[in-house]
Design a protein around this motif. Structure first.
Motif, PDB file in Angstrom:
ATOM      1  N   HIS A  90       0.149  34.735  10.779  1.00 19.64           N
ATOM      2  CA  HIS A  90      -1.194  35.303  10.810  1.00 19.64           C
ATOM      3  C   HIS A  90      -1.898  35.234   9.452  1.00 19.64           C
ATOM      4  CE1 HIS A  90       1.547  38.544   9.644  1.00 19.64           C
ATOM      5  NE2 HIS A  90       0.530  39.013   8.947  1.00 19.64           N
ATOM      6  N   HIS A 141      -3.780  32.957   6.521  1.00 19.40           N
ATOM      7  CA  HIS A 141      -4.497  31.730   6.168  1.00 19.40           C
ATOM      8  C   HIS A 141      -4.784  31.801   4.679  1.00 19.40           C
ATOM      9  CE1 HIS A 141      -5.107  30.554  10.352  1.00 19.40           C
ATOM     10  NE2 HIS A 141      -5.257  31.853  10.582  1.00 19.40           N
ATOM     11  N   HIS A 142      -4.743  30.661   4.004  1.00 18.51           N
ATOM     12  CA  HIS A 142      -4.953  30.685   2.557  1.00 18.51           C
ATOM     13  C   HIS A 142      -5.646  29.417   2.089  1.00 18.51           C
ATOM     14  CE1 HIS A 142      -1.472  27.943   1.874  1.00 18.51           C
ATOM     15  NE2 HIS A 142      -1.020  28.541   2.965  1.00 18.51           N
TER      16      HIS A 142
END
Length: 98
Positions: free
Chosen positions: A7, A9-10
């Motif tokens: 879960h 995001h980067h």
């Protein structure tokens, strides 16, 4: 091995890394130093040698730097941002679905 949770995001840019926890709707902004650790985990697959890379050019003690790196990663694991794939997942009592 550490890896971002499903879960998470980067995105990394010149000023650091933005990490979004879509489950909780929270952002985590990593400065250049923290971003360097994040990239070591997500791109290189680990932090082996990172303490020396940071400490030696700046005249710091590699063991102290290594301890700070470990503490930072432990915080990310505790927050659910990173997952340690070497550890078995905790049993979820009373849940039969995800």
């Amino acid at each position: 091995m550490l890896t971002p949770a499903g879960h998470i995001h980067h995105a990394t840019g010149p000023q650091g890394t933005a990490v979004l926890d879509v489950r909780r709707g929270r952002w985590l902004m990593l400065d250049a130093d923290a971003s360097r650790i994040w990239r070591a985990v997500t791109v290189r697959g680990g932090t082996a040698g990172l303490a020396d890379e940071i400490a030696v050019p700046t005249g710091q003690d590699p063991q102290k730097v290594g301890g700070r790196i470990t503490a930072f990663l432990d915080e990310l694991v505790a927050a659910g941002v990173l997952i340690d794939t070497a550890r078995p997942r905790r049993a979820q009592r009373g849940r039969w679905h995800r």
